[in-house]
Design a protein around this motif. Sequence first.
Motif, short mmCIF file in Angstrom:
data_model
loop_
_atom_site.label_atom_id
_atom_site.label_comp_id
_atom_site.label_asym_id
_atom_site.label_seq_id
_atom_site.Cartn_x
_atom_site.Cartn_y
_atom_site.Cartn_z
N ARG A 46 7.99 -4.25 22.33
CA ARG A 46 7.20 -3.04 22.57
C ARG A 46 7.81 -2.26 23.77
N GLN A 49 11.29 -0.76 22.85
CA GLN A 49 11.22 0.41 21.97
C GLN A 49 10.72 1.64 22.74
N TYR A 50 9.80 1.41 23.66
CA TYR A 50 9.29 2.49 24.50
C TYR A 50 10.44 3.09 25.32
N TYR A 53 12.73 5.14 23.09
CA TYR A 53 12.06 6.41 22.80
C TYR A 53 12.19 7.35 24.00
N ASN A 84 5.45 1.63 18.90
CA ASN A 84 4.71 2.88 18.92
C ASN A 84 5.05 3.67 17.65
N GLN A 86 4.96 6.59 16.83
CA GLN A 86 5.67 7.87 17.02
C GLN A 86 7.18 7.72 17.01
#
Length: 280
Positions: A46, A49-50, A53, A84, A86
Motif C-alpha cells: 500500500r 503504491q502510494y 502514484y 488505492n 485511483q
Amino acid sequence: MDYFEQFRVKPDSKVKLEKIDAGFKNTHISAKSARKETEEQVEKMRELQYLMYAEGKRSLLICLQGRDAAGKDGTINHVLWAMNPQGCKVQGFKVPSAEEAAHDFLWRYHKSVPSKGQVTIFNRSHYEDVLVVRVHNLVPKSVWSKRYEQINNFEKMLTDNGTHILKFYLHIDADEQLERFKARIDDPTKHWKISDSDYSERPHWDEYTKAFENMLRKCSTDYAPWFVIPSNHKWFRNLAISHIINTSLESLKMKFPEPKVDINEIRSRYHEIVNRENGN
Ligand code: ADP
C-alpha cells in the motif's frame, strides 16, 4: 526466504513445471500462520503504491497467466485490496474482437499499459498469443514462433520508458484444478465462473505445459522477469506475490516529489489563518 530470487525464472533457463511443487508453502503450515506476514506485506505494498502514484514517474505492469481456475481473479482481489483504486486498473483480455484482430497482435495490449504513476494488472496478457494461439494453431507456427522475440522487444521498449514489468505464472497441478472445478459446481454462487472452455482445454494439458515452459524460458528477461508461483494454496500465492511486488518496487528507490510550494511559507500562512479565526 528471498521470494524474488526463489521463484524468478532465470533468463534462458529450462523450466520443467512438473518438477515444481505447486503445493509449496515454505515454513508456513497454514493460512493462519502466514496471516501476520501477509498483512505486513500488504501494508508495505500500500505504501509503495502510494509512493509510485505520488512520484508519477514510473508505472507497474503486472501480467497474470495460468491455467483455468489457477487463481487469477483471487490474485487480483488480493493485490487490489492493498492499493488505492485511483492508481490501479485491471484489464482482462478475451478472444480478440474484429477490430483487434485486424491489427498487429500487440496493439490491444499496448493501448492498455499503465501511464506514469499507475499500476495495471493484465488478467491474461499478450502471452495468450503464444499460448492458446499456439495450442490451437490459430496462426501458423511461422507466425507464433516469431512472437517471443517480438514480445521481448515490446517489453524492453516499455521498461526503457519507465514501465516496470512483473509476470506471474500461477502454478497449480492437475488434481488441484479438478478440485477447483468441483468446488465451482458445488457452489451455486460460483456457477457463473464455469465456462465451456475450462473443460475443452483440460485435455490439452500437456500441450499447454509445453507452451508455458517455452514462454517462461524465452521471455523471462532481466528487465521483465517471469515468476512461477506455487498456487495450490491461495494464501501462499498471495504472500509470495506481495513479497515479490514489494522487493521489486523497493528496488526502484522511488521518492516523493519536491513540494510545489514553499512549506515554511505555507506553514506561517496556516498559522495566520488559525490566529485570525481564533480572534488573536
Ligand atoms: P477468464 O477465463 O479470463 O476469466 P473468459 O472465460 O472469458 O475469461 O476467457 C477468455 C478466453 O479468451 C480464454 O479462453 C482465452 O484463452 C481467450 N483468449 C484470450 N486472448 C486470446 C487471444 N489472443 N486469442 C485467442 N483467444 C484468446
